[in-house]
Scaffold this motif. Structure first.
Motif, short mmCIF file in Angstrom:
data_model
loop_
_atom_site.label_atom_id
_atom_site.label_comp_id
_atom_site.label_asym_id
_atom_site.label_seq_id
_atom_site.Cartn_x
_atom_site.Cartn_y
_atom_site.Cartn_z
N LEU A 246 64.18 3.84 -23.89
CA LEU A 246 63.17 5.38 -25.18
C LEU A 246 62.44 6.54 -24.93
N VAL A 247 62.79 7.45 -24.75
CA VAL A 247 62.14 8.21 -24.14
C VAL A 247 60.68 8.92 -24.87
N LEU A 248 60.01 9.01 -24.31
CA LEU A 248 59.01 9.80 -25.18
C LEU A 248 57.93 11.69 -24.26
N GLU B 53 45.91 9.11 -21.26
CA GLU B 53 45.26 8.07 -21.42
C GLU B 53 46.09 7.39 -22.39
N GLU B 54 46.10 8.40 -23.64
CA GLU B 54 46.59 8.06 -25.27
C GLU B 54 48.33 8.05 -24.98
N THR B 55 48.96 8.59 -23.54
CA THR B 55 49.96 8.92 -24.07
C THR B 55 50.55 7.07 -23.38
N LEU B 56 49.98 6.80 -22.42
CA LEU B 56 50.04 5.35 -21.75
C LEU B 56 50.07 4.58 -23.04
N LYS B 57 49.12 4.79 -24.21
CA LYS B 57 49.02 3.48 -24.59
C LYS B 57 50.04 3.60 -25.73
#
Length: 201
Positions: free
Chosen positions: A20-22, A29-33
């Protein structure tokens, strides 16, 4: 899960690998969450700047990720990463450059692994001119050929009979491939033992 800010790279990774790629910014921090930090066993940061990697690692630590690893571009930053509890490793580019340099400088060494300080484990093939050829390891050590900080660990005989643990009674022959531990690394005084006298000094 891979987090990649560049859309082209993100698409390339998604197309080439089964993961999976984000397509987001890992320094948020929101991205890591969103990437599942609450379920993550580890985070590996491979950004192009040590400062950015350190920031991402700090976020990961704050989010409770237990194992945090980062690429290290500048060796002088290693202590800072260590103090943060981050395992910092050399970048692939640095490792490739070091491997190419080693191959040019010491072509007799087919593989190597740094241990600590100057110590290394390396693989080398015994040449016909080697002082150690035709002797047992016990004879070579008692005769002063093998220094105290050098240990032959394993032997792959030239006849292809398969690897074996090196013992005092093991006889070393030309063409044998040896796995060696050396406290002084691949110093020419060590590689001379295996018959490679032309490596750069």
């Amino acid at each position: 899960m891979v987090v990649e800010h560049d859309v082209t790279r993100a698409n390339d990774i998604a197309n080439e690998y089964d993961c999976l790629v984000l397509n987001e910014d890992a320094t948020r921090e929101e991205t890591l969450k969103e990437a599942g930090a609450d379920r993550a066993d580890a985070l590996i940061s491979t950004l192009e700047l040590d400062a950015t990697n350190l920031f991402v690692c700090l976020l990961a630590t704050e989010l409770g990720i237990s194992t945090v690893v980062s690429v290290l571009h500048q060796p002088e930053h290693r202590e800072l990463f260590r103090k943060m509890g981050v395992n910092a490793v050399k970048s692939p580019d640095q490792l490739a450059a070091e491997s190419l340099y080693r191959t040019a400088r010491q072509p007799a060494i087919s593989d190597y692994m740094p241990v600590e300080a100057d110590a290394e484990v390396f693989e080398i093939e015994v040449s016909g001119a080697a002082p150690i050829a035709g002797t047992t390891l016990e004879e070579a050590r008692s005769g002063g050929l093998i220094p105290d900080d050098v240990l032959v660990v394993a032997v792959v005989p030239e006849d292809g009979s398969g690897p074996r643990i090196a013992r005092p009674t093991t006889e070393i022959g030309a063409g044998d491939r040896l796995t060696v531990y050396s406290g002084r690394g691949t110093d020419p005084a060590v590689t001379d033992l295996f018959g490679f006298f032309d490596d750069y000094r």
